[in-house]
Design an enzyme around this catalytic site. Sequence first.
Site, mmCIF file in Angstrom:
data_model
loop_
_atom_site.group_PDB
_atom_site.id
_atom_site.type_symbol
_atom_site.label_atom_id
_atom_site.label_comp_id
_atom_site.label_asym_id
_atom_site.label_seq_id
_atom_site.Cartn_x
_atom_site.Cartn_y
_atom_site.Cartn_z
ATOM 1 N N TYR A 1 0.789 -1.402 -0.247
ATOM 2 C CA TYR A 1 -0.043 -0.043 0.041
ATOM 3 C C TYR A 1 0.510 1.088 0.088
ATOM 4 O O TYR A 1 0.991 2.827 -1.045
ATOM 5 C CB TYR A 1 -0.872 0.186 1.269
ATOM 6 C CG TYR A 1 -2.092 0.890 1.490
ATOM 7 C CD1 TYR A 1 -3.109 1.277 0.994
ATOM 8 C CD2 TYR A 1 -1.731 2.356 2.432
ATOM 9 C CE1 TYR A 1 -3.623 2.121 1.219
ATOM 10 C CE2 TYR A 1 -2.247 3.310 2.466
ATOM 11 C CZ TYR A 1 -3.599 2.789 1.661
ATOM 12 O OH TYR A 1 -4.307 4.371 1.828
ATOM 13 N N LYS B 1 1.195 3.823 -3.140
ATOM 14 C CA LYS B 1 1.359 5.450 -2.388
ATOM 15 C C LYS B 1 1.584 5.847 -3.319
ATOM 16 O O LYS B 1 1.133 7.917 -3.379
ATOM 17 C CB LYS B 1 0.178 5.557 -1.327
ATOM 18 C CG LYS B 1 -0.982 4.781 -1.037
ATOM 19 C CD LYS B 1 -2.472 5.723 -2.195
ATOM 20 C CE LYS B 1 -3.767 4.797 -1.486
ATOM 21 N NZ LYS B 1 -4.542 5.157 -2.668
#
Length: 312
Positions: A174, A178
């Site tokens: 993640y 990002k």
Amino acid sequence: MSLPLEGLSAVVTGAGRGLGRAEALELARLGAAVVVNDYGQPGRDGSGESSAGPAEEVAAEIRAAGGRATAHTGDVADFQQAGQLVDLAIEEFGKLDILVNNAGILRDRMVFSMTEGEWDSVIRVHLKGHFNTTHFAAAHWRERSKAAGGPVYGRIVNTSSEAFLAGSAGQPNYAAAKGGIVGLTTSTALALAKYGVTANAICPRARTRMTEDVFAGFEQPADGLDPLAPEHVAPLVGYLASPAAARANGQLFVVHGGMVAVVDRPRVRAKFDSKQDTFTYDELDAVLTAHYAERPEGETFAAAEVLGLKRT
């Protein structure tokens, strides 16, 4: 009095719930016609059967309030379906003006335990999903600009995370996705500026399905608006989608609970020059070991200090 987004059309991905829903409703409130995209899987890890329900419900809510909206239930991480999403906005509303990329999933695991599939799936939905829609929207704006002989109107708002800024031990996939989204945003901002298009990214802090574990220690207040409600994030998205934000391009914002912070690009903290043609190990040992000895043990990134990420 006209609304800020009157006459404009928007696509919001992952808009069936949480942040995406709040953003779609805000864009509609400000006058935009909205394509509400959501794949509709019930699990925050992307599990379960897809469903038209979430997207249809939000589109219906917008129409019930007097706005214009249509639903799209495709998977933005699929290149062809992302193209169909952009085409739908053009077919329904004549053109696309605003793209808000929000769709995502979580498959958390420590880096030493994470499987290849857990890594690939999160990168696919977040980072590839952002690229896919951006690719087709950018092509649309470039073609319109060439036909018009000058700049056109275009706005991209991407969704990054403080997991990229300050780290998140159990989310290597993640956090990497990002961080990649920020790089995609700044590259896109430079590439599309001459066509009249801006691209910015936000790091929202909000209580949603995706963050229920993160904010487990922060209980929702019994009265008043939750400081972590997605409705605190949506106004910034509405602003960045508007003509008023024409000079904001390639920027990163942190937003939550009545606070917006503009994040500066990384700065050089310290600089060392070799006294010879090139550094030797001993020379690096002398300057860098001394430098890190002055920093708190275990510190990895100053963003945690700047953004006040410690629980109070």
